[in-house]
Every structure is written in structure tokens, then in C-alpha cells.
Scaffold this motif. Structure first.
Motif, PDB file in Angstrom:
ATOM      1  N   LYS A 167       2.462   5.874   5.173  1.00  0.00           N
ATOM      2  CA  LYS A 167       3.680   6.621   5.489  1.00  0.00           C
ATOM      3  C   LYS A 167       4.499   5.846   6.521  1.00  0.00           C
ATOM      4  N   SER A 219       0.228   4.265  -0.038  1.00  0.00           N
ATOM      5  CA  SER A 219      -0.256   5.435   0.698  1.00  0.00           C
ATOM      6  C   SER A 219       0.155   5.427   2.174  1.00  0.00           C
ATOM      7  N   ASN A 250       0.854  -1.190   0.000  1.00  0.00           N
ATOM      8  CA  ASN A 250       0.000   0.000   0.000  1.00  0.00           C
ATOM      9  C   ASN A 250       0.891   1.242   0.000  1.00  0.00           C
TER      10      ASN A 250
END
Length: 242
Positions: free
Chosen positions: A42, A40, A38
Motif C-alpha cells: 500500500k 500488495s 509487489n
């Protein structure tokens, strides 16, 4: 000779196929999902401190380590796995204890949460999983961070090849396997009506009672439940069937 349909995510298919072939079965590979990191997520999300970590799949752990290769829990952090496969993968990376409940499912994780009563947990999973643990945390005022370290990308079903397989007398019995409810639902959604009817009157081996309940409600007439979703346990149940 009996043929086993392997529906595990694509990165796991080769390993699972080898187990069944070693046991003497033919294998038809039909992965329902591709797994990817994934993008996205962080890195700092994964390094947030929590009293307990909960790891819900091997994929969740592997992709967490792709995002933060140096990821490591604190020495006093308690770690819970959903089952033995996750525990084994964890121990290959960390010199730290990890526990799992004998039921090897989300309900078992909740039982562990009730036992240890952490004030904060970090959950490594995917976005389209079950909400049992999240619901428990919300209703018991447990601070939680769910990090969806990977994504499941649906793959098409080869209807023509599967139809030919179920018609092939030399391939009988054809045994469908499903190690999660999501896999079973994705596989069935890709079938046409005629093939779906054939599949539902053929044997199905699943990795948990909850999957069996869903299969029975969907119209399957012969469902067997393995002791766990692990490859060896699933293969043993197929052996019993044939």
C-alpha cells in the motif's frame, strides 16, 4: 572465444550483456528471475516516517517509485544504500546524500546502523532476501519497517541450449556469472544432474565472497570473486580469468 553466461534478473540482462560484448566476449543470456512490482504494498506504507532509510537494491528503489512516484524522504532523513549501484540510482532521482559501506553487502549496512544508531529505519527490499539487517534490528531494539516493493518470479533454465553451449569448443571457456546467492541457487536448481556436474567443474565468477563460499560448498572447483557485483567489476574479473 570465451562465453559469459549472464544470470541477472531479466530487466537488467540487456545492460549487462552490452558490457560483456563491448569487452569482446560472447554472451549467453540466462536470466533467473523476472522482476515485478509487489501489488500488495500500500502506498501509505512507503510514506511512513523513519529516521533512516535503507535501500537494498536498485529494483527496490525503482519499484518503490512505481508505487509512489512522488516518494521523497525528509530533509533530515539519513539514507543508506547497500552499494554504489543503488547510490547511483538514488542520486538520479533525489538531490540528497546517500552512503554505503565499502563491503557493499548486508553486513556493511549493519555496520552503518551500529555507527549511526537510528531508533527507526525503513528497509526497501524484496521478500526473499537475507535477514541480517532484520536480525540486527530485532536484537538491538531498533524499530523497523520492511517494505518488499518487488517480487522475483523464477524463470526456467534452457537445459538443452546450455548443454550445447558447454559442449561447443568454439565457445570455450564458458564462464558462469552470479551476482547474488539467490541467483546462483535458482540457476543450479534448474539443471539436470549431468549438466550440473559440468557446470561445477567450469569457471564461476561471483560478486561477493559470501557467494563464493556457497559455491565452494556446493562443489564448484574454480570460483573467482569480483570486487563488487557491478557489471564492470564482474567483467574485469572475467578478463583476468581468460
Amino acid at each position: 572465444m570465451a562465453t559469459v553466461i549472464v544470470t541477472r534478473p531479466k530487466p537488467a540482462v540487456a545492460k549487462t550483456t552490452a558490457v560483456y560484448r563491448e569487452a569482446g566476449f560472447k554472451v549467453f543470456e540466462s536470466p533467473c528471475f523476472y522482476i515485478q512490482t509487489n501489488q500488495s504494498v500500500k502506498p501509505e506504507w512507503l510514506t511512513v516516517e523513519a529516521e533512516m532509510w535503507v535501500v537494498l537494491s536498485v529494483h527496490a528503489l525503482h519499484h518503490a517509485l512505481k508505487i509512489v512516484p512522488e516518494l521523497k524522504p525528509g530533509a533530515n532523513t539519513r539514507v543508506i544504500a547497500v552499494g554504489p549501484a543503488v547510490a547511483k540510482a538514488w542520486q538520479q532521482h533525489f538531490n540528497q546524500d546517500i552512503e554505503y559501506h565499502p563491503s557493499q553487502n548486508s553486513e556493511g549496512v549493519v555496520e552503518m546502523l551500529k555507527k549511526y544508531q537510528p531508533k527507526s529505519i525503513k528497509i526497501l527490499t524484496t521478500g526473499d532476501g537475507r535477514k541480517v539487517i532484520k536480525s540486527h534490528c530485532m536484537s538491538h531494539q531498533v524499530s523497523y519497517t520492511q517494505i518488499n516493493t518487488y517480487q522475483r518470479i523464477p524463470l526456467p533454465v534452457d537445459i538443452e541450449a546450455l548443454t550445447a553451449l558447454y559442449k561447443d569448443k568454439s565457445a570455450q571457456p564458458v564462464v558462469l556469472t552470479a551476482t547474488s546467492a539467490g541467483i546462483l541457487e535458482q540457476f543450479l536448481s534448474g539443471l539436470d544432474d549431468k549438466l550440473l556436474a559440468t557446470v561445477k567443474v567450469s569457471p564461476l565468477v561471483v560478486g561477493a565472497q559470501r557467494i563464493a563460499d556457497i559455491a565452494t560448498e556446493s562443489g564448484f572447483s574454480e570460483v573467482l570473486v569480483a570486487d563488487s557485483p557491478g557489471d564492470q567489476a564482474m567483467c574485469e574479473k572475467v578478463r583476468e580469468l581468460v
